[in-house]
Design an enzyme around this catalytic site. Structure first.
Site, PDB file in Angstrom:
ATOM      1  CD1 TRP A 124      -2.295  -2.167   1.677  1.00  0.00           C
ATOM      2  CD2 TRP A 124      -3.039  -1.073  -0.135  1.00  0.00           C
ATOM      3  NE1 TRP A 124      -3.347  -2.878   1.141  1.00  0.00           N
ATOM      4  CE2 TRP A 124      -3.811  -2.236   0.040  1.00  0.00           C
ATOM      5  CE3 TRP A 124      -3.316  -0.231  -1.218  1.00  0.00           C
ATOM      6  CZ2 TRP A 124      -4.857  -2.576  -0.829  1.00  0.00           C
ATOM      7  CZ3 TRP A 124      -4.354  -0.570  -2.083  1.00  0.00           C
ATOM      8  CH2 TRP A 124      -5.105  -1.728  -1.888  1.00  0.00           C
ATOM      9  CG  ASP A 195      -3.512   4.096   3.820  1.00  0.00           C
ATOM     10  OD1 ASP A 195      -4.601   3.934   4.410  1.00  0.00           O
ATOM     11  OD2 ASP A 195      -3.193   3.463   2.788  1.00  0.00           O
ATOM     12  CE  LYS A 219      -9.055  -3.038   3.258  1.00  0.00           C
ATOM     13  NZ  LYS A 219      -8.135  -2.033   2.915  1.00  0.00           N
TER      14      LYS A 219
HETATM   15  C1  LIG Z   1      -7.498  -1.552   1.565  1.00  0.00           C
HETATM   16  C2  LIG Z   1      -6.415  -0.525   1.670  1.00  0.00           C
HETATM   17  C3  LIG Z   1      -6.293   0.528   0.748  1.00  0.00           C
HETATM   18  C4  LIG Z   1      -7.170   0.654  -0.472  1.00  0.00           C
HETATM   19  O1  LIG Z   1      -8.464   0.954  -0.155  1.00  0.00           O
HETATM   20  P1  LIG Z   1      -9.532   1.190  -1.332  1.00  0.00           P
HETATM   21  O2  LIG Z   1     -10.746   1.593  -0.579  1.00  0.00           O
HETATM   22  O3  LIG Z   1      -9.658  -0.090  -2.071  1.00  0.00           O
HETATM   23  O4  LIG Z   1      -9.005   2.275  -2.187  1.00  0.00           O
HETATM   24  C5  LIG Z   1      -5.288   1.444   0.935  1.00  0.00           C
HETATM   25  N1  LIG Z   1      -4.448   1.358   1.977  1.00  0.00           N
HETATM   26  C6  LIG Z   1      -4.535   0.359   2.889  1.00  0.00           C
HETATM   27  C7  LIG Z   1      -3.576   0.311   4.027  1.00  0.00           C
HETATM   28  C8  LIG Z   1      -5.532  -0.609   2.756  1.00  0.00           C
HETATM   29  O5  LIG Z   1      -5.619  -1.593   3.658  1.00  0.00           O
END
Ligand SMILES: *Cc1c(COP(=O)(O)O)cnc(C)c1O
Length: 382
Positions: A124, A195, A219
């Protein structure tokens, strides 16, 4: 009755597993979209056709109507209470998931020619870095864990953020590798951007240490599509003129995230999940539960000769636990048996193979115990 149900929700969730009616629930270890708390799903289902006695679904009402405006305000207020978000931060509800913010962050916080810094601890982070590369920036990576095959976080103090960088970006929890920072990186005085997609609401965060926090909801906070952005006010109002309006933090803040139609159902569910966490004791209680679940699972894996987790101990994720079997030829059998036992979505990310158990807030400790029982059994039979 409702109170008693809430107090015993873990036992109830576990009991449901063994039921054999249509409402059977499994222990779902999906990395995302992930298992949601059963009481939240039940509440949403019970009011799906008539929300608040209105005779309409929350899916069917105007986002500008008083009821939905109050619902969105409540979701925000709940997040603010849970995370103790200081007054000088704005909370935005945007679309496009976390990935849209890989572009939104450079567009809002930089001008062409600026320097930005990114720590690379997994797939990511790498995606965020790649996207930043599209915006005429000097993208510096002061610490890169590609060399460790993304099984560690950098040592505190082992990297330096270039002077004059617009921000330092990092990924507190790498969902695919199961690698998590056990400290807040020193950004050298520049705004820290994080993030938090796969770890937000799993424990308290000191928001004041960050310039900007962002997270996709699917998540730990609700359905996919919605991203929550928590941004310090002094970082607003600097977007590049080419920034799409719906990604412009200042414009979205001015419009209470309703410049266009927001993802109303996702915001409604986010609010329900926030209340579920509050009813369960808030983020301190979540942290205790999550720590206990992670310790139980890693403890079992470490005590076994059959299962292994490759991540440096202090950087192991509380939320995503990848593991391998001693013989990868048994992976398919392991997954089929798990599925039959009501333990689903354990297959590791396609890029790394093996298994991954995601154990977000909604996974009760009974789910982890059931997984360990199954793993014990499988290893004994192998
Ligand atoms: C799942 C995830 C993303 C991407 O999320 P989307 O909603 O699919 O854009 C980005 N960063 C992390 C750490 C993630 O777990």
């Amino acid at each position: 009755m409702r109170g008693a149900l809430l107090a015993r929700r873990d036992e109830i969730a576990a009991a449901r597993i063994s039921g054999n009616d249509d409402s059977v629930r499994v222990f779902n270890f999906s990395a995302g979209p992930a298992q949601l708390p059963l009481p939240v799903l039940e509440q949403a289902a019970s009011e799906l056709t008539s929300w608040g006695g209105s005779g309409m679904s929350v899916l069917e009402v105007s986002h500008r109507g008083a009821d939905f405006v109050a619902c969105a305000a409540d979701a925000e207020a709940t997040l603010r209470r849970l995370l103790s978000i200081p007054k000088n931060y704005r909370v935005l509800f945007l679309q496009g998931g976390a990935s849209a913010q890989f572009a939104g962050i450079p567009l809002n916080l930089t001008a062409p020619g600026d320097t930005v810094a990114y720590l690379n601890t997994g797939q990511w982070s790498a995606k965020a870095i790649k996207q930043a590369g599209a915006y005429e920036l000097d993208v510096v990576v002061p610490a890169d864990e590609a060399a460790s095959s993304y099984t560690a976080t950098p040592e505190p103090g082992s990297f330096t953020v270039p002077e004059g960088a617009r921000y330092l970006h990092y990924t507190p929890n790498e969902t695919i590798g199961g690698v998590e920072f056990d400290y807040v990186p020193d950004s050298g005085g520049v705004p820290l951007v994080a993030d938090f997609s796969s770890t937000i609401l799993s424990r308290p965060i000191d928001v004041s240490r960050y310039g900007l926090i962002y997270a996709g909801a699917q998540k730990n906070m609700g359905p996919s599509g919605l991203a929550v952005i928590i941004v310090r006010e002094d970082l607003l109002g600097r977007a590049r003129p080419v920034t799409p309006t719906v990604l412009d933090y200042q414009k979205m803040a001015d419009a209470d995230s309703m410049l266009n139609t927001p993802p109303t159902f996702a915001i409604y569910l986010l609010g329900l999940i926030g209340h579920w966490i509050e009813d369960d004791g808030g983020l301190e209680a979540m942290a205790e539960r999550n720590r206990a679940k992670a310790e139980l699972l890693y403890g079992f894996i470490d005590s076994s000769d059959f299962y292994a987790n490759p991540v440096q101990k202090r950087s192991r994720s509380w939320m995503n636990v990848p593991f391998t079997l001693a013989d990868p030829a048994l992976d398919a059998d392991f997954l089929a048996g798990a599925q039959a036992a009501g333990l689903t979505n354990l297959k590791g990310h396609r890029s790394v193979g093996g298994m991954r158990a995601s154990i977000y807030n909604a996974m009760p400790i009974e789910g982890v115990r059931a997984l360990i029982d199954y793993m014990t059994d499988f290893a004994a039979r192998a």
